[in-house]
Design an enzyme around this catalytic site. Sequence first.
Site, PDB file in Angstrom:
ATOM      1  N   CYS A  11      -6.942 -17.894  -8.510  1.00  0.00           N
ATOM      2  CA  CYS A  11      -5.995 -17.327  -9.470  1.00  0.00           C
ATOM      3  C   CYS A  11      -4.753 -18.199  -9.489  1.00  0.00           C
ATOM      4  O   CYS A  11      -4.721 -19.243  -8.838  1.00  0.00           O
ATOM      5  CB  CYS A  11      -5.652 -15.885  -9.117  1.00  0.00           C
ATOM      6  SG  CYS A  11      -4.773 -15.734  -7.579  1.00  0.00           S
ATOM      7  N   ASP A  44       5.359 -12.727  -1.161  1.00  0.00           N
ATOM      8  CA  ASP A  44       5.538 -12.027  -2.436  1.00  0.00           C
ATOM      9  C   ASP A  44       7.001 -11.960  -2.883  1.00  0.00           C
ATOM     10  O   ASP A  44       7.291 -11.427  -3.959  1.00  0.00           O
ATOM     11  CB  ASP A  44       4.954 -10.608  -2.355  1.00  0.00           C
ATOM     12  CG  ASP A  44       3.438 -10.624  -2.283  1.00  0.00           C
ATOM     13  OD1 ASP A  44       2.839 -11.665  -2.596  1.00  0.00           O
ATOM     14  OD2 ASP A  44       2.845  -9.589  -1.911  1.00  0.00           O
ATOM     15  N   LYS A  81       2.406  -0.685  -4.742  1.00  0.00           N
ATOM     16  CA  LYS A  81       1.127  -1.065  -5.359  1.00  0.00           C
ATOM     17  C   LYS A  81       0.129  -1.506  -4.295  1.00  0.00           C
ATOM     18  O   LYS A  81      -1.026  -1.076  -4.294  1.00  0.00           O
ATOM     19  CB  LYS A  81       1.364  -2.230  -6.338  1.00  0.00           C
ATOM     20  CG  LYS A  81       0.117  -3.009  -6.711  1.00  0.00           C
ATOM     21  CD  LYS A  81       0.404  -4.168  -7.646  1.00  0.00           C
ATOM     22  CE  LYS A  81       0.726  -5.479  -6.980  1.00  0.00           C
ATOM     23  NZ  LYS A  81      -0.432  -6.263  -6.494  1.00  0.00           N
ATOM     24  N   ASN A  82       0.582  -2.367  -3.384  1.00  0.00           N
ATOM     25  CA  ASN A  82      -0.363  -2.951  -2.433  1.00  0.00           C
ATOM     26  C   ASN A  82      -0.774  -1.988  -1.331  1.00  0.00           C
ATOM     27  O   ASN A  82      -1.730  -2.252  -0.599  1.00  0.00           O
ATOM     28  CB  ASN A  82       0.207  -4.249  -1.854  1.00  0.00           C
ATOM     29  CG  ASN A  82       0.215  -5.363  -2.888  1.00  0.00           C
ATOM     30  OD1 ASN A  82      -0.362  -5.211  -3.966  1.00  0.00           O
ATOM     31  ND2 ASN A  82       0.877  -6.467  -2.587  1.00  0.00           N
ATOM     32  N   ARG A 115      -8.297 -18.267  -3.322  1.00  0.00           N
ATOM     33  CA  ARG A 115      -8.165 -17.070  -2.484  1.00  0.00           C
ATOM     34  C   ARG A 115      -9.530 -16.668  -1.953  1.00  0.00           C
ATOM     35  O   ARG A 115     -10.193 -15.788  -2.487  1.00  0.00           O
ATOM     36  CB  ARG A 115      -7.488 -15.946  -3.273  1.00  0.00           C
ATOM     37  CG  ARG A 115      -6.066 -16.326  -3.631  1.00  0.00           C
ATOM     38  CD  ARG A 115      -5.328 -15.262  -4.360  1.00  0.00           C
ATOM     39  NE  ARG A 115      -5.066 -14.076  -3.565  1.00  0.00           N
ATOM     40  CZ  ARG A 115      -4.468 -12.994  -4.055  1.00  0.00           C
ATOM     41  NH1 ARG A 115      -4.096 -12.975  -5.330  1.00  0.00           N
ATOM     42  NH2 ARG A 115      -4.252 -11.945  -3.301  1.00  0.00           N
ATOM     43  N   ARG A 151       1.598  -5.510 -14.264  1.00  0.00           N
ATOM     44  CA  ARG A 151       0.575  -5.296 -13.235  1.00  0.00           C
ATOM     45  C   ARG A 151       1.195  -4.762 -11.949  1.00  0.00           C
ATOM     46  O   ARG A 151       0.523  -4.087 -11.177  1.00  0.00           O
ATOM     47  CB  ARG A 151      -0.135  -6.613 -12.905  1.00  0.00           C
ATOM     48  CG  ARG A 151      -1.077  -7.097 -13.988  1.00  0.00           C
ATOM     49  CD  ARG A 151      -1.870  -8.290 -13.482  1.00  0.00           C
ATOM     50  NE  ARG A 151      -2.190  -8.071 -12.087  1.00  0.00           N
ATOM     51  CZ  ARG A 151      -2.163  -8.998 -11.136  1.00  0.00           C
ATOM     52  NH1 ARG A 151      -1.844 -10.223 -11.418  1.00  0.00           N
ATOM     53  NH2 ARG A 151      -2.461  -8.699  -9.887  1.00  0.00           N
TER      54      ARG A 151
HETATM   55  N1  EPU Z   1      -7.555 -16.046   3.477  1.00  0.00           N
HETATM   56  C1  EPU Z   1      -8.644 -16.746   3.930  1.00  0.00           C
HETATM   57  N2  EPU Z   1      -9.857 -16.073   3.974  1.00  0.00           N
HETATM   58  C2  EPU Z   1      -9.979 -14.785   3.618  1.00  0.00           C
HETATM   59  C3  EPU Z   1      -8.838 -14.076   3.169  1.00  0.00           C
HETATM   60  C4  EPU Z   1      -7.633 -14.738   3.107  1.00  0.00           C
HETATM   61  O1  EPU Z   1      -8.556 -17.911   4.259  1.00  0.00           O
HETATM   62  O2  EPU Z   1     -11.075 -14.246   3.695  1.00  0.00           O
HETATM   63  C5  EPU Z   1      -6.260 -16.729   3.393  1.00  0.00           C
HETATM   64  C6  EPU Z   1      -5.664 -16.708   1.991  1.00  0.00           C
HETATM   65  O3  EPU Z   1      -6.171 -17.758   1.201  1.00  0.00           O
HETATM   66  C7  EPU Z   1      -4.196 -16.832   2.282  1.00  0.00           C
HETATM   67  C8  EPU Z   1      -4.033 -16.030   3.558  1.00  0.00           C
HETATM   68  O4  EPU Z   1      -5.337 -15.985   4.154  1.00  0.00           O
HETATM   69  O5  EPU Z   1      -3.879 -18.177   2.541  1.00  0.00           O
HETATM   70  C9  EPU Z   1      -3.507 -14.630   3.389  1.00  0.00           C
HETATM   71  O6  EPU Z   1      -4.211 -13.940   2.371  1.00  0.00           O
HETATM   72  P1  EPU Z   1      -4.479 -12.377   2.421  1.00  0.00           P
HETATM   73  O7  EPU Z   1      -5.934 -12.139   2.592  1.00  0.00           O
HETATM   74  O8  EPU Z   1      -3.555 -11.741   3.418  1.00  0.00           O
HETATM   75  O9  EPU Z   1      -4.055 -11.941   0.940  1.00  0.00           O
HETATM   76  P2  EPU Z   1      -4.657 -10.691   0.185  1.00  0.00           P
HETATM   77  O10 EPU Z   1      -4.953  -9.653   1.184  1.00  0.00           O
HETATM   78  O11 EPU Z   1      -5.725 -11.133  -0.741  1.00  0.00           O
HETATM   79  C10 EPU Z   1      -2.433  -9.366  -0.178  1.00  0.00           C
HETATM   80  C11 EPU Z   1      -1.591  -8.920  -1.333  1.00  0.00           C
HETATM   81  C12 EPU Z   1      -0.907 -10.129  -1.966  1.00  0.00           C
HETATM   82  C13 EPU Z   1      -0.061 -10.819  -0.894  1.00  0.00           C
HETATM   83  C14 EPU Z   1      -0.941 -11.200   0.302  1.00  0.00           C
HETATM   84  C15 EPU Z   1      -0.164 -11.804   1.463  1.00  0.00           C
HETATM   85  C16 EPU Z   1      -2.673  -6.943  -2.218  1.00  0.00           C
HETATM   86  C17 EPU Z   1      -3.412  -6.304  -3.325  1.00  0.00           C
HETATM   87  N3  EPU Z   1      -2.422  -8.242  -2.345  1.00  0.00           N
HETATM   88  O12 EPU Z   1      -3.413 -10.251  -0.715  1.00  0.00           O
HETATM   89  O13 EPU Z   1      -0.056  -9.617  -2.971  1.00  0.00           O
HETATM   90  O14 EPU Z   1       0.527 -11.972  -1.419  1.00  0.00           O
HETATM   91  O15 EPU Z   1      -1.613 -10.018   0.797  1.00  0.00           O
HETATM   92  O16 EPU Z   1       0.819 -10.928   1.899  1.00  0.00           O
HETATM   93  O17 EPU Z   1      -2.305  -6.292  -1.262  1.00  0.00           O
HETATM   94  C18 EPU Z   1       1.144  -9.635  -4.990  1.00  0.00           C
HETATM   95  O18 EPU Z   1       1.346  -8.417  -4.821  1.00  0.00           O
HETATM   96  O19 EPU Z   1       1.747 -10.318  -5.849  1.00  0.00           O
HETATM   97  C19 EPU Z   1       0.166 -10.298  -4.143  1.00  0.00           C
HETATM   98  C20 EPU Z   1      -0.395 -11.461  -4.474  1.00  0.00           C
END
Ligand code: EPU
Length: 427
Positions: A117, A308, A22-23, A122, A400
């Site tokens: 969320c 995850d 998915k991701n 986030r 999802r």
């Molecule tokens: N963060 C910041 N600023 C930003 C972006 C992120 O401070 O602009 C922080 C976040 O709050 C968090 C950390 O950086 O503490 C990492 O977040 P990241 O941006 O890597 O998360 P994401 O890209 O929004 C993806 C996956 C998540 C998974 C995370 C971490 C997808 C669609 N989502 O989210 O997947 O937990 O990377 O590996 O790829 C799930 O599939 O259940 C899921 C939540």
Amino acid sequence: MDKFVIKGGARLRGEATVSGSKNAALPIMAAALLCEGPSVICGVPRLADVLHMSDLLTDLGAEVHRDAQDRIVIEVRDENRSHAEYDRVRKMRASICVLGPLLAKRKKARVAMPGGCAIGSRPVNLHLRGLAALGAKITLEGGDIVAIAPRLKGTGIFLGGPYGSTVLGTANVMSAATLAEGRTVIESAACEPEVVDLAEFLNAAGARISGAGSPRIVIDGVRELRGKEHRVIPDRIEAGTLMIAAGITNGRVTIRNINLDHLLAVVDKLREIGVDVESANGAVEVSSARRLQPTDVTTQPYPGFPTDLQAQLMSLLCLADGNSAITERIFPDRFMHVAELGRMGADIRKEGYTAIVTGVKKLIGAPVMASDLRASAALVLAALVAEGTTTVNRVYHIDRGYEAFEKKLLALGAQIERVDGGAIPVE
Ligand code: EPU
């Protein structure tokens, strides 16, 4: 609102095949907005989030369909619509993936700011900082991120944040940089396999990206990308969840379409806990016939133990012989499953970002509430081994992110039934 009714006690046996990731699929679908002609994406799982992304891309002027060979075909028809509205974004945070592609290709993007969320706050500040460094003018208007850039210009960008790298932030900046003028170097980039998969799709489409999978990604801008066919990687989180399902039920499961190289930290922990993991003829056999051992684990960016799978591992450790400490270093508030596992007899104490899990002899079936995707999976795993019957409510969270989850578990001998409980609430 469907629920799962699960009778615990069956030891899982047989074969399961992991679906496409998915991701990986979601950012690749968004990146199709950068391309001329059709992008053809194979192995995209049938999930609610994929439908949300298809709807969003349709809103943005693309034609999206699943063809007779089960491939998702995306072709942009109208580049005048650049607004990802709040109603879409609030249903799926990964909607933010369209920001970089829209900006690079259409010179402007308007994307509703995602809110928090169930797994905590986030922010998207790193996404915005990266795109601003490429030359975008970014403002916030009526809850929408408005980004404008007549021409993006390559530069050096540091994308590290307080919790390490950002996966979708890296995806957004890397995607946008493919059409920027000159060279972009992203430092402290996310190294997750899903970022590598996106880079492979973009390179097949004509981009010039090197270093994906390392913390330093170099992108030399090109004038145009042309859609290509691409197969997404297997879902490492689904694979890990199935491995834990085999371990928690003291079962023996052969898992197909799995890339163990993406799961090294997980395999290492499972072996330490007493779950056997062996590669055999292109598949992986996971079994456990013994009492589980406690361990300490900290979630980290890839290649560390993934956040995850934190909730699912917690269910497993609830039954280990002693005390385990689980520390969450990516989403410090991602502990909604603790209270629900407690309702099933687990002994878990939270101290800051750490959960201390004291193993119990057994879990006991109870009605529990799924709060987010991975927490829901953890509750299903706990239910598989609990004494009596567990009802997991709100399983739309599972829909999802896990394709045909209960069907796969049923085929392995689990006693799990989906019961229709009425309409899905708007959250
Ligand atoms: N963060 C910041 N600023 C930003 C972006 C992120 O401070 O602009 C922080 C976040 O709050 C968090 C950390 O950086 O503490 C990492 O977040 P990241 O941006 O890597 O998360 P994401 O890209 O929004 C993806 C996956 C998540 C998974 C995370 C971490 C997808 C669609 N989502 O989210 O997947 O937990 O990377 O590996 O790829 C799930 O599939 O259940 C899921 C939540």
